[in-house]
Design a protein around this motif. Structure first.
Motif, mmCIF file in Angstrom:
data_model
loop_
_atom_site.group_PDB
_atom_site.id
_atom_site.type_symbol
_atom_site.label_atom_id
_atom_site.label_comp_id
_atom_site.label_asym_id
_atom_site.label_seq_id
_atom_site.Cartn_x
_atom_site.Cartn_y
_atom_site.Cartn_z
ATOM 1 N N HIS A 8 30.334 71.459 42.086
ATOM 2 C CA HIS A 8 29.651 73.265 41.792
ATOM 3 C C HIS A 8 30.676 73.811 42.428
ATOM 4 N N ASP A 9 30.693 73.604 43.814
ATOM 5 C CA ASP A 9 31.783 74.522 44.133
ATOM 6 C C ASP A 9 33.549 74.365 43.437
ATOM 7 N N ASN A 10 33.459 73.429 43.769
ATOM 8 C CA ASN A 10 35.135 72.665 43.007
ATOM 9 C C ASN A 10 35.366 73.655 41.283
ATOM 10 N N TYR A 11 34.189 73.514 40.864
ATOM 11 C CA TYR A 11 34.042 74.590 39.550
ATOM 12 C C TYR A 11 33.745 76.134 39.505
ATOM 13 N N GLY A 22 39.924 81.253 40.153
ATOM 14 C CA GLY A 22 41.064 81.234 40.445
ATOM 15 C C GLY A 22 41.094 81.117 42.106
ATOM 16 N N ILE A 23 40.632 79.797 42.911
ATOM 17 C CA ILE A 23 40.767 79.822 43.905
ATOM 18 C C ILE A 23 41.343 78.011 44.216
ATOM 19 N N ASP A 24 42.253 77.565 44.646
ATOM 20 C CA ASP A 24 42.443 76.077 45.244
ATOM 21 C C ASP A 24 41.502 74.877 45.887
ATOM 22 N N THR A 25 41.244 73.834 44.894
ATOM 23 C CA THR A 25 39.896 73.402 44.938
ATOM 24 C C THR A 25 40.396 72.740 46.550
ATOM 25 N N LEU A 26 39.323 72.349 47.250
ATOM 26 C CA LEU A 26 39.323 71.699 48.180
ATOM 27 C C LEU A 26 39.384 70.149 48.079
ATOM 28 N N PRO A 27 40.484 69.765 48.791
ATOM 29 C CA PRO A 27 40.753 68.390 48.574
ATOM 30 C C PRO A 27 39.686 67.811 49.266
ATOM 31 N N VAL A 28 39.031 66.029 48.708
ATOM 32 C CA VAL A 28 37.452 65.645 49.401
ATOM 33 C C VAL A 28 37.849 64.971 50.743
ATOM 34 N N THR A 29 39.372 64.735 50.726
ATOM 35 C CA THR A 29 39.725 64.496 52.233
ATOM 36 C C THR A 29 38.487 65.622 53.622
ATOM 37 N N ASN A 60 30.644 78.141 54.334
ATOM 38 C CA ASN A 60 32.576 78.989 54.380
ATOM 39 C C ASN A 60 32.892 79.047 53.185
ATOM 40 N N SER A 61 32.288 78.044 52.518
ATOM 41 C CA SER A 61 33.701 78.319 50.942
ATOM 42 C C SER A 61 32.727 78.698 50.150
ATOM 43 N N LEU A 62 31.136 78.946 50.264
ATOM 44 C CA LEU A 62 30.662 79.845 49.623
ATOM 45 C C LEU A 62 30.979 80.661 50.586
ATOM 46 N N ARG A 63 30.797 81.369 51.216
ATOM 47 C CA ARG A 63 31.293 82.588 51.417
ATOM 48 C C ARG A 63 32.430 82.906 50.965
ATOM 49 N N ILE A 64 33.321 82.609 51.089
ATOM 50 C CA ILE A 64 34.811 82.543 50.335
ATOM 51 C C ILE A 64 34.349 83.105 48.864
ATOM 52 N N LEU A 65 33.952 82.395 48.198
ATOM 53 C CA LEU A 65 33.125 82.561 46.741
ATOM 54 C C LEU A 65 32.530 83.556 46.456
ATOM 55 N N GLU A 66 32.129 84.107 47.290
ATOM 56 C CA GLU A 66 30.806 85.360 47.281
ATOM 57 C C GLU A 66 31.777 86.397 47.555
ATOM 58 N N GLU A 67 32.933 85.954 49.002
ATOM 59 C CA GLU A 67 33.849 87.472 48.521
ATOM 60 C C GLU A 67 34.847 88.018 47.657
ATOM 61 N N THR A 68 34.995 86.793 46.815
ATOM 62 C CA THR A 68 35.689 86.744 45.846
ATOM 63 C C THR A 68 35.588 86.985 44.702
ATOM 64 N N ALA A 69 34.084 86.392 44.266
ATOM 65 C CA ALA A 69 33.353 87.164 43.048
ATOM 66 C C ALA A 69 33.406 88.593 43.728
#
Length: 280
Positions: free
Chosen positions: A58-61, A67-74, A115-124
């Motif tokens: 869901h985070d990658n969706y 319009g944010i780069d997805t995080l690689p599995v590694t 951290n990713s959720l915080r970035i998503l929230e700020e971007t949204a």
């Protein structure tokens, strides 16, 4: 010899009969702890699968949508390394180390996800602000519009009768037709222009965008006022260098005029436009 035998027998009886209950209790505790560690290891595996199968997906969706780069599995899996456990360790010790490793990895994965959720929230939040700021509707109602007399780009100047750049659209409508702000922003200019625009009004929408409304008959806002999209800001007029009643409307990005036709469409019904312009 007899004394040694008696001493050995006494020691055997003392250890196996007096310490026997304590040994049984400790054995049961060890067995219980082993079961607890096995359950914790299984729980760690379940949480890891939930993170990978649901939250990471869901985070990658959301990242793609925003319009944010997805995080690689590694990075998401927060892999850890290290040497193999010593063969001298007991099975219980090896299990304990494995559980600690799983918990540490889950903590790292959770922190990365937070951290990713915080970035998503700020971007949204920024995207939402930009969405309501960018000019996105026609400045007058479609049923009030007679025609667009001049489009963006090169045209024949009606006063000089020679080709010249036209930095906006001219909406022909009767004097007194209501004019609306096409996006949220601050009124930064409100005066009678000396360059031919007559009564002009400029709104700074942030994010590099601004709009100009010229040849107005009347203003309904003041300089420095914050306006919303769809708010009534003035009336169509015939002030300044004009051959007839109309609204000269401009959209500028980074100070340069752009075609306003690219920033709105006629997909709103009259009722939808009415609702939009009567809720402010």
């Amino acid at each position: 010899m007899i004394v040694l035998c008696i001493s050995g027998l006494a020691g055997y009886l003392f250890y196996h009969h007096i310490f026997a209950p304590e040994k049984i209790v400790l054995t049961k505790k060890i067995s219980s702890l082993e079961s607890d560690m096995a359950r914790m290891a299984a729980s760690c595996d379940s949480i890891g699968l939930l993170l990978a199968g649901t939250y990471f997906t869901h985070d990658n969706y959301y990242r793609i949508i925003l319009g944010i780069d997805t995080l690689p599995v590694t990075i998401r899996t927060a892999g850890t390394g290290g040497s193999e456990p010593s063969r001298a360790l007991s099975e219980e010790a090896v299990l304990s180390l494995e559980v600690k490793k799983k918990i540490s990895q889950l903590n790292n994965q959770t922190e990365i996800q937070l951290n990713s959720l915080r970035i998503l929230e700020e971007t949204a939040v920024i995207k939402e602000k930009k969405h309501i700021a960018i000019p996105a509707i026609q400045p007058i109602a479609q049923n009030d519009l007679i025609m667009i007399s001049s489009h963006f780009g090169r045209r024949l100047d009606p006063f000089l009768f020679e080709e010249a750049d036209h930095s906006g659209l001219d909406f022909v409508a009767p004097v007194g037709t209501e004019v609306y702000a096409t996006g949220e922003g601050t009124v930064t200019l409100l005066n009678f222009s000396r360059t031919g625009y007559g009564n002009e009004l400029v709104i700074n929408h942030r994010f590099g965008y601004s709009t100009r409304y010229a040849h107005l008959e009347k203003f309904f806002v003041s300089e420095g006022e914050w306006v919303k999209r769809g708010q009534l800001i003035g009336l169509v007029g015939n002030s300044g260098r004009s051959t007839g009643p109309h609204l000269h409307y401009e959209v500028r990005y980074e100070g340069r005029p752009v075609n306003p036709a690219f920033y709105y469409s006629n997909d709103l019904t009259d009722n939808e436009f009415h609702l939009l312009t009567n809720t402010n």
